[in-house]
Each structure stands twice: as structure tokens, then as C-alpha cells.
Design a protein around this motif. Structure first.
Motif, PDB file in Angstrom:
ATOM      1  N   VAL A 380      13.287  -2.430   1.925  1.00  0.00           N
ATOM      2  CA  VAL A 380      12.181  -3.141   1.290  1.00  0.00           C
ATOM      3  C   VAL A 380      11.816  -2.464  -0.027  1.00  0.00           C
ATOM      4  O   VAL A 380      11.698  -1.230  -0.088  1.00  0.00           O
ATOM      5  N   ASN A 381      11.633  -3.273  -1.079  1.00  0.00           N
ATOM      6  CA  ASN A 381      11.137  -2.766  -2.353  1.00  0.00           C
ATOM      7  C   ASN A 381       9.615  -2.766  -2.292  1.00  0.00           C
ATOM      8  O   ASN A 381       8.982  -3.820  -2.243  1.00  0.00           O
ATOM      9  N   MET A 382       9.027  -1.556  -2.296  1.00  0.00           N
ATOM     10  CA  MET A 382       7.571  -1.413  -2.191  1.00  0.00           C
ATOM     11  C   MET A 382       7.060  -0.641  -3.391  1.00  0.00           C
ATOM     12  O   MET A 382       7.353   0.551  -3.529  1.00  0.00           O
ATOM     13  N   ALA A 383       6.345  -1.335  -4.257  1.00  0.00           N
ATOM     14  CA  ALA A 383       5.775  -0.724  -5.470  1.00  0.00           C
ATOM     15  C   ALA A 383       6.844  -0.037  -6.303  1.00  0.00           C
ATOM     16  O   ALA A 383       6.650   1.063  -6.830  1.00  0.00           O
ATOM     17  N   GLY A 384       8.005  -0.690  -6.416  1.00  0.00           N
ATOM     18  CA  GLY A 384       9.075  -0.171  -7.239  1.00  0.00           C
ATOM     19  C   GLY A 384       9.972   0.839  -6.567  1.00  0.00           C
ATOM     20  O   GLY A 384      10.963   1.278  -7.149  1.00  0.00           O
ATOM     21  N   ALA A 385       9.662   1.220  -5.329  1.00  0.00           N
ATOM     22  CA  ALA A 385      10.483   2.185  -4.588  1.00  0.00           C
ATOM     23  C   ALA A 385      11.151   1.482  -3.410  1.00  0.00           C
ATOM     24  O   ALA A 385      10.555   0.617  -2.769  1.00  0.00           O
TER      25      ALA A 385
END
Length: 399
Positions: A380-385
Motif C-alpha cells: 500500500v502507498n501511504m503518504a508517499g511511502a
């Protein structure tokens, strides 16, 4: 500004009971002109009749409306009603729709019937106690409620309802004085569009278990559900909302996850809880932001500590038997993170399912695979991470 003192004595004095002055309207058309003040040094009892208030109506005693035809004030009123006495009650057989309402004096102002405010509610430093009743703010301006240190208190059945229709922040200044001291825990509702909604909140400073929401009934990824207070949220409308819940971390155990009571009568993570710290006044130093991904329907919410810091809840089993319950494998709150990919493997390491942008709308139903235990990897991409989550799923099928 002209000041009018109006005192109507309705009962004779006795040696034991002092005379109490009040105004009783039995059908008269009362008008307070712009710039005028009508001062009532006692109770106001509106039996019948409509009041056109374009000035200031000051009431030192209680307020009562018993007119089934009018909510006391003409809808053309744009003046202010000021409750300036000590503890004052608003009651009657029928609700009152105040033009604007200003609280002053001493003591709480107590609602004992539903009431509306069409203009501005100025709490100043007073408590407005709604109890089991609903206070409705009909003015859609985000600035329709003002305060210095005042707040609105409810019980589990009462609520503050606001009309919201702009992409702005709406304050719900909730609190209580049940312990003898002011306890302020507001929330702010931010719209993501400009569609008309009604949003209602009640605040109860008590263990959620006493309200029927057992703290011991919780998902496996939740450690402890907060035992000090909870909210009840309700929405009439279709907008997705961002809701900020404010805390005093020294009093609220510095908890960083919001949880909600679901339709299965269990506490679970209420979406991602983005933490913001700062100095927000009234001793508040933290807020948690909850982004709704669906309409909020009579939803109990409180704080909790969790096993992990992930916003997701991973269910370890599903039953694809077409009974309409748990037929697919869903990951709670994943819909808020559409940039993701999921791969499922069988016990021998063979890929049996893969999807990009996995969501509840296209959740895995097991296909024609045999029941058993499977292994998943979710990125999952979460806040760019990019974060990875791994675990096991058990698929159960009836014979």
C-alpha cells in the motif's frame, strides 16, 4: 437605544411565597423594533402568538412555548434573545425557534424541549445543557456558533445538530460539567464538498459499556477501548467528511486511535487516525483526524490503544457461501488507500489471486478454489511511502 421594562404580575403575594413577575402572551402580536430592547425581569410564557423580534429580547427567568401553531418567533425575525439570569430553563409543549440566541448571566441554560436557532448562537462562557433533547442550528454558516469558554452538553439521547453545506470547518463545542468542573472535548466537521448535510453529535462522559457498547467486545488488533467518554455521530446527507476530535493528552491517556462500534456489536478501528499536536486552547493539545469513506449512521466513536499503528483491520477468515454475510475477504479502511496491490498464495506458494487497487467493491470471493488457509501480501502507498502487510486468510465453505 430605548429600553422597555415589561413586568406582568400574575399571582398575588402570600406571607410565604414572594411575587414572581412574568410575561404571558395569550395571542398578542409582539414586536421588538430594530434598536429596541424588551426586558423581561422574570419568566416568558408564550401560550399563543407570534413574536417579531428585530431588536433584543432579554429574559431573566425561564422560557416556555405552548403554541402548537408557531415556534414562538416569526421567521422574519433577525434580532437576538438573551438569557441573562441564573440557571434558566427552556421548556413547553412545543419547541421554540429562536432568531439568534445569546447566553449570559450565571448558571447553565437548560433545554427541556427540542429547540432551533435560525441565526447565531453565542455561548460566551455559559453551559447550554440539552439533556435528552436536540438543539438544531439552522444557520449553515460555519461561524453560526461562537464561544469564549462555553460549551454544549448532552446525554446519550440528546444532540447538537448543525446544517452544513460548505467546504469549511464546523465546530461542535461539546463538553460537560457533570463532575462539577468544565470538561471540554469538541470536534470539528470538515466537508469535502458543498452539498447540504445535517450532522448531529452527542457526547457522553461515561464508560461506553454503560451505554450498551461493551468495551470488551473488540477486534483482535485493539488493546483497550477508552472508558471515560464516547460520541454518537449521525449524518443526513451523502458527503464524505473529515472529523477532528480534540483531546487533552494528560487527561485522555494520549491515545492515538479512534474506534467505532459496528453492526456486529464490536469495536474496530474507525479508519486512519491522523495525529496532530499543538496548542488549541482550553487545555487541548492533540486532535485525531478521521476521514469517513461512507455516510455516517448513528455511529458510536471513542479512543483506543491498538496492537499496531496500521489503519487497517485484517480479517483472518471469510465464508463465501452466498448468504450475504462475510462472503468476500475485505480489509477495513483499505478503500481510503486505492494505490495498492494484493497477491494471494496457496499453501504451496502458488499465486492464486492478484489485484491492483484492491477494494471492498471488488473483494476476493475465493472463486472456485478449495476451502483452506491462504497467504497474502498487500502493498500500500501511504503518504508517499510503500508499506507491506502479510498474513494468513482462512476460507471456509459449507459442505
Amino acid at each position: 437605544m430605548k429600553r422597555i421594562a415589561l413586568l406582568l404580575v400574575l399571582a398575588a403575594a402570600s406571607s410565604f411565597n414572594p411575587v414572581k413577575s412574568q410575561v404571558v402572551n395569550r395571542g398578542a402580536a409582539i414586536t421588538v423594533a430594530p434598536g429596541g430592547i424588551l426586558y423581561v425581569d422574570g419568566d416568558f410564557n408564550n401560550q399563543t402568538g407570534s413574536i417579531l423580534n428585530d431588536g433584543i429580547l432579554v429574559v431573566k427567568g425561564n422560557w416556555q412555548n405552548n403554541d402548537p401553531a408557531f415556534p414562538a418567533f416569526s421567521k422574519q425575525s433577525f434580532g437576538v434573545v438573551e438569557f441573562s439570569g441564573n440557571e434558566q430553563r427552556i421548556f413547553g409543549a412545543f419547541k421554540t425557534e429562536f432568531p439568534s440566541l445569546l447566553l449570559s448571566g450565571n448558571g447553565a441554560k437548560i433545554l427541556e424541549v427540542n429547540a432551533d436557532v435560525a441565526g447565531v448562537l453565542s455561548l460566551n462562557d455559559r453551559e447550554f445543557r440539552t439533556g435528552q433533547f436536540t438543539l438544531s442550528m439552522l444557520n449553515s454558516s460555519p461561524m453560526a456558533i461562537t464561544r469564549s469558554s462555553g460549551f454544549i452538553s448532552t446525554d446519550a439521547n440528546g444532540k447538537l445538530l448543525r446544517l452544513i453545506n460548505s467546504a469549511s470547518s464546523y465546530l461542535f463545542p461539546l463538553g460537560t460539567s457533570a463532575s462539577g468542573q468544565a470538561f471540554y472535548r469538541p470536534l470539528e466537521v470538515e466537508m469535502t464538498d458543498a452539498v447540504q448535510n445535517y450532522f448531529a453529535v452527542s457526547f457522553t462522559k461515561n464508560d461506553p459499556t454503560t451505554g450498551g457498547y461493551n468495551r470488551q467486545n473488540k477486534r483482535q488488533d485493539i488493546k483497550e477501548v477508552f472508558d471515560q467518554y464516547y460520541y454518537l455521530l449521525d449524518q443526513n446527507g451523502s458527503s464524505k467528511l473529515n472529523i477532528r476530535f480534540y483531546q487533552n493528552t494528560s487527561q485522555d491517556a494520549n491515545l492515538k486511535q479512534l474506534v467505532n462500534w459496528n453492526t456486529f456489536n464490536i469495536w474496530e478501528k474507525a479508519g486512519p487516525s491522523s495525529v496532530n499536536t499543538g496548542t488549541f486552547g482550553d487545555g487541548l493539545d492533540q486532535n485525531l483526524l478521521f476521514a469517513s469513506d461512507r455516510v455516517i449512521d448513528n455511529l458510536p466513536v471513542t479512543l483506543a490503544s491498538t496492537i499496531d499503528e496500521s489503519p487497517f483491520t485484517f480479517f483472518n477468515a471469510f465464508t463465501p457461501d452466498n448468504d450475504g454475510k462475510n462472503d468476500t475477504w475485505e480489509v477495513k479502511n483499505l478503500d481510503l488507500y486505492p494505490d495498492n496491490d494484493l497477491t494471494v498464495f496457496n499453501r504451496w506458494g502458488d499465486e492464486v489471486f492478484a489485484a491492483k487497487g484492491y477494494s471492498s467493491a471488488k473483494a476476493w470471493d475465493g472463486g472456485n478454489l478449495n476451502p483452506g488457509t491462504y497467504y497474502y501480501i498487500l502493498n500500500v502507498n501511504m503518504a508517499g511511502a510503500r508499506r507491506s502487510f502479510k498474513g494468513f486468510i482462512t476460507m471456509v465453505k459449507k459442505d
